[in-house]
Design an enzyme around this catalytic site. Structure first.
Site, short mmCIF file in Angstrom:
data_model
loop_
_atom_site.label_atom_id
_atom_site.label_comp_id
_atom_site.label_asym_id
_atom_site.label_seq_id
_atom_site.Cartn_x
_atom_site.Cartn_y
_atom_site.Cartn_z
N ASP A 1 -9.80 -2.39 13.72
CA ASP A 1 -10.06 -2.68 12.34
C ASP A 1 -10.44 -4.02 11.95
OD1 ASP A 1 -9.81 -1.75 9.55
OD2 ASP A 1 -7.89 -2.39 9.59
N GLY B 1 0.95 -1.05 0.10
CA GLY B 1 -0.01 -0.08 0.05
C GLY B 1 0.82 1.28 0.01
N VAL C 1 3.89 -6.14 3.12
CA VAL C 1 3.65 -7.38 4.01
C VAL C 1 4.42 -8.48 3.05
CG1 VAL C 1 2.66 -8.88 5.24
CG2 VAL C 1 1.93 -6.48 5.41
N LYS D 1 6.56 -7.24 7.95
CA LYS D 1 5.72 -6.40 7.80
C LYS D 1 6.39 -5.22 7.71
CE LYS D 1 1.40 -3.91 9.03
NZ LYS D 1 0.23 -4.22 10.15
#
Length: 643
Positions: free
Chosen positions: A138, A22, A27, A42
């Site tokens: 989340d 992103g 990752v 990550k």
């Protein structure tokens, strides 16, 4: 920019594949060259002080957590002018969003979905109990992964925070997913445990309807109505629907006030209970008990000597002859493996279960499909990839129907029960498996293990069962005493335990499993409860699920997940590598990380458990006389262990 394949970080982590990327990070799948293990790495390549602080915060939060449904953090490091890196468990599996995508928008069976969500409830309850509490913030289908062992994992703590009840927090809308974030997460209101309640309720709504609920702000500000789940999927039970709608209330005061309250509401209609643990292999064949049920109860015995008629129970854990029973309810469409009626039909027989609701029997698709990567956010989800790419099975047909005008309410069977879904599973196992597991437990006495102890578990074979309910917990002293007080049950043969002179009848041990109960007493208790003993096949499926696992939690023995003969045990062959905290029985449900795939507790470890079945060779066949309960003096089967 993503790292090239083959990059070696810290002279240890070799990048093998990019899993997601992103605007803020990526990752990777990597190999830990020092330990020769697959890990997830990550990366945060945003170099602003705030971004670096947030990433370091995530690392510290995860590093302090230890739970069966949360990934572990193994390492954290910074490479100057490049970024920050977090090394954690590589969770190989398929996310709920990918699984739903394979269904082409069709919902999944309620019993299976609620079972998965119950596992996530356990993880969230653990987070919320931390000091200070940790709020995930989340939760969505993309962040819930089912691994190869069938366990559910909650991943991606990119916007997790530690909650300070004395401070208002401006959370903003960073990284939020419309449909899953409650209104307070968009502004300056406090986020707390109820924020996760909303998101998990929205996730459940999505899994059962095929689409997320309307955006929370639209619902709150513009009064956009929320369609009831049963408008999309009439098979959703009314009580689960009510629990979902309460969980996704836009106003925090109208929601469930804790994740535990949500879990209890969800399991009420299905099993009126929750989830729990064990150490003896779930695949193992039980000990054969030759004495009739009416014979004198034996005193405590030392380490059992394997013979044709009395071989060590699965896993090689030492036992004394004290037993517990499991109470079971058939599902409302049970027909194939219903227990034959005894001499007089008890209230709990299959025939007398109120047939007011039909549980779905649609099998859950096998978790062997090739996942489609989720669109990355600013904190990418470490989605798993398979090494194989089998052809996906055809999606089950499902046609939405209008909401019925009058759908009867489901009858909740009893408190603290879990639903075991219908379908096929593998029963039995290779004797080689049991033989090797025995060696792991008989520390210093591995040569005592005999392969022939485990040959009665062969052959592994397929058995198909209808759905049924089974007790989440072993029957306690307190529960059994209620039956005695009602004049229906007789007291256990002994009131002491292996290390305690006062046990049954002592209020201190009311939450411990009842012991010294013979088969007839177990059967009587279940009938008093309005149910019956499980068949051997039902017990085994409830313990090991459908993936053929060795233990309720997976294929590797873990002494932290079970009560067994460890450092507290007096036998010289005890496994001293673990400390379960007890030299004898433990309170029921004391090892939640050892729960079975359906949430049943202590199916390995703690105490042996009676089933209805007469001892006969495998393969298991319900119609070969082994389920004739009129033969009360024939040899009956015990499962589990260890006391």
């Amino acid at each position: 920019m993503a790292l090239p394949i083959g990059t070696n970080l810290e002279n240890r982590y070799e990048i093998q594949a990019l899993l997601g990327e992103g605007g803020f990070g990526a990752v990777y799948r990597a190999r830990d060259t020092r330990l020769d293990a697959v890990v997830a790495v990550k990366e945060n390549f945003m170099l602003s002080p705030e971004s670096q602080r947030q990433f370091e915060k995530e690392a510290k939060i995860l590093a302090g957590l230890h739970h069966a449904h949360l990934p572990r953090v193994m390492d954290h490091f910074v490479i100057p002018n490049k970024g920050q890196y977090l090394v954690m468990d590589f969770v190989e599996g398929i996310s709920l969003s990918q699984l739903l995508g394979q269904q082409v928008g069709r919902p999944l069976p309620e019993g299976q979905v609620v079972g998965w969500i119950s596992q996530i409830c356990d993880a969230l309850a653990y987070l919320h109990r931390q000091t200070p509490p940790i709020i995930h913030r989340d939760i969505k289908p993309a962040n819930i992964i089912i691994n190869r062992d069938g366990q559910v994992m909650l991943v991606d703590f990119g916007i997790a925070k530690q909650f300070d009840p004395n401070l208002s927090t401006s959370t903003g809308a960073r990284g939020l997913t419309p449909g899953f974030a409650p209104p307070e997460q968009y502004g300056k209101a406090r986020t707390d445990a109820r924020t996760d309640v909303y998101a998990l309720g929205a996730t459940l709504y999505t899994m059962l309807t095929g689409q997320p609920p309307p955006d929370a702000i639209e619902r709150l500000v513009h009064q956009v109505p929320t369609p009831l789940p049963r408008q999309f999927n009439p098979t959703v039970s009314p009580m689960v629907e009510q629990a979902i709608m309460k969980a996704i209330e836009p106003t925090t005061t109208n929601r469930f006030q804790s994740i535990e309250a949500l879990r209890q509401a969800l399991v009420s209609p299905l099993n009126q209970g929750g989830v729990q643990g064990q150490p003896v292999g779930a695949a193992a064949r039980p000990v054969q008990v030759e004495r009739p049920a009416s014979a004198p109860r034996p005193a405590s015995v030392p380490r059992p000597q394997p013979t044709q008629s009395n071989w060590l129970f699965w896993g090689g854990v030492g036992v004394i002859a004290v037993f517990v029973l499991f109470f079971i309810y058939p599902s409302f469409n049970n027909s194939r493996v219903a227990t034959p009626a005894p001499r007089s039909t008890p209230a709990g027989s299959v025939a007398n279960v109120p047939a007011t609701w039909t549980a779905t029997s649609t099998p859950v698709p096998a978790l062997t499909w090739t996942p489609t990567p989720e669109p990355p956010t600013d904190t990418p989800v470490p989605e798993a990839t398979w090494t194989d790419t089998p052809t996906p099975p055809p999606a089950p047909t499902w046609t939405p129907k209008p909401k019925p005008t009058a759908t009867p309410e489901p009858q909740a069977p009893a408190p603290d029960m879990v639903l075991v879904s219908a379908g096929e599973f593998t029963m039995g196992a290779s004797a080689d498996v049991g033989f090797e597991e025995c060696k792991k437990l008989y520390i210093g006495h591995e040569s005592d293990c005999k392969r022939e102890w485990y040959t009665p578990e062969e052959p592994a074979h397929k058995v198909t069962l209808d759905a049924f309910y089974i007790d989440k917990y072993e029957v306690t002293n307190g529960k059994y005493a209620e039956c005695v007080k009602a004049g229906k049950c007789t007291e256990p043969g002994e009131k002491k335990s292996f290390t305690r002179n006062s046990y049954y009848g002592n209020a201190e041990y009311n939450d411990y499993p009842v012991i010294y109960v013979d088969w007839t007493q177990a059967k009587t208790y279940c009938e008093w409860r309005g149910g019956r003993l499980p068949t051997e096949a039902e017990w085994e499926k409830a313990a090991r699920g459908t993936d053929g696992r060795t233990y309720p939690w997976g294929n590797e023995f873990d002494g932290t997940k079970v009560n067994f003969c460890d450092k507290n045990c007096t036998y010289d062959w005890a496994n001293k590598n673990y400390d379960d905290g007890y030299a004898d029985t433990a309170p029921v449900g004391n090892y939640p990380s050892g729960a079975s795939p359906y949430g049943a507790m202590d199916m390995a470890g703690n105490v042996w458990e009676w089933v209805s079945s007469e001892y006969k060779p495998y393969p298991y066949k319900a119609d070969d006389g082994r389920e004739d309960l009129t033969n009360v003096k024939n040899v009956k089967v015990l499962r589990g262990g260890s006391w």
